[in-house]
Design a protein around this motif. Structure first.
Motif, PDB file in Angstrom:
ATOM      1  N   TYR A 195       0.835  -1.204   0.000  1.00 17.41           N
ATOM      2  CA  TYR A 195       0.000   0.000   0.000  1.00 17.41           C
ATOM      3  C   TYR A 195       0.871   1.255   0.000  1.00 17.41           C
ATOM      4  O   TYR A 195       0.617   2.195  -0.737  1.00 17.41           O
ATOM      5  N   PHE A 196       1.918   1.241   0.816  1.00 14.59           N
ATOM      6  CA  PHE A 196       2.791   2.407   0.938  1.00 14.59           C
ATOM      7  C   PHE A 196       3.531   2.708  -0.363  1.00 14.59           C
ATOM      8  O   PHE A 196       3.923   3.846  -0.606  1.00 14.59           O
ATOM      9  N   GLU A 197       3.703   1.712  -1.204  1.00 10.80           N
ATOM     10  CA  GLU A 197       4.434   1.890  -2.460  1.00 10.80           C
ATOM     11  C   GLU A 197       3.537   2.204  -3.654  1.00 10.80           C
ATOM     12  O   GLU A 197       4.035   2.500  -4.735  1.00 10.80           O
ATOM     13  N   ASP A 198       2.228   2.148  -3.468  1.00  9.32           N
ATOM     14  CA  ASP A 198       1.293   2.277  -4.587  1.00  9.32           C
ATOM     15  C   ASP A 198       0.531   3.602  -4.523  1.00  9.32           C
ATOM     16  O   ASP A 198      -0.507   3.711  -3.870  1.00  9.32           O
ATOM     17  N   ASP A 199       1.045   4.594  -5.224  1.00  5.97           N
ATOM     18  CA  ASP A 199       0.420   5.923  -5.224  1.00  5.97           C
ATOM     19  C   ASP A 199      -1.007   5.889  -5.776  1.00  5.97           C
ATOM     20  O   ASP A 199      -1.886   6.604  -5.291  1.00  5.97           O
ATOM     21  N   LEU A 200      -1.232   5.085  -6.786  1.00  2.00           N
ATOM     22  CA  LEU A 200      -2.562   4.996  -7.383  1.00  2.00           C
ATOM     23  C   LEU A 200      -3.568   4.433  -6.376  1.00  2.00           C
ATOM     24  O   LEU A 200      -4.671   4.974  -6.217  1.00  2.00           O
ATOM     25  N   LEU A 201      -3.185   3.377  -5.689  1.00  2.00           N
ATOM     26  CA  LEU A 201      -4.063   2.778  -4.682  1.00  2.00           C
ATOM     27  C   LEU A 201      -4.318   3.764  -3.547  1.00  2.00           C
ATOM     28  O   LEU A 201      -5.458   3.908  -3.089  1.00  2.00           O
ATOM     29  N   GLN A 202      -3.284   4.436  -3.101  1.00  3.41           N
ATOM     30  CA  GLN A 202      -3.458   5.430  -2.039  1.00  3.41           C
ATOM     31  C   GLN A 202      -4.456   6.500  -2.465  1.00  3.41           C
ATOM     32  O   GLN A 202      -5.342   6.879  -1.684  1.00  3.41           O
TER      33      GLN A 202
END
Length: 121
Positions: A31-38
């Motif tokens: 989650y912390f690495e996925d800007d789109l998901l955030q």
């Protein structure tokens, strides 16, 4: 168009279920690495906060049945207005700790099972 507090609650529930679907099987580090998901998760939290804010204006009786409603609306305001200061860890904590009870509460309020579909009745 008639303003219905149940529609506002349903909109919040739908957004909460989307967050669960988006994050299902996702680890914290991913989650912390996925800007789109955030971005997607934060957007749905904004919808939840706005919907519950609208609910509180339409029906104080229903609004009092949602624990921490003012905190949820305040979280929405931080996401919208303090976006540069949003801490990913705080959002993840909301996903993993605070979202499941909110879904249960909204589902009970609307007379639905917590895992029902996003389709309006």
């Amino acid at each position: 168009m008639r303003r219905d507090p149940h529609t506002a609650a349903w909109d919040a529930l739908k957004a909460a279920r989307k967050i669960q679907r988006f994050t299902q099987g996702i680890e914290r580090s991913a989650y912390f690495e996925d800007d789109l998901l955030q971005s997607a998760v934060e957007r749905q939290f904004e919808v939840i906060g706005e919907s519950l804010n609208r609910l509180s204006r339409l029906s104080s009786e229903l609004a009092t049945q949602i624990p921490d409603l003012p905190k949820i609306v305040a979280f929405r305001n931080v996401l919208i207005h303090g976006y540069a200061e949003v801490e990913t860890a705080v959002v993840w904590d909301a996903v993993t700790t605070h979202l499941p009870p909110l879904i249960e509460n909204l589902s009970a309020l609307l007379g639905e099972a917590p895992a029902q579909s996003d389709e309006r009745p």
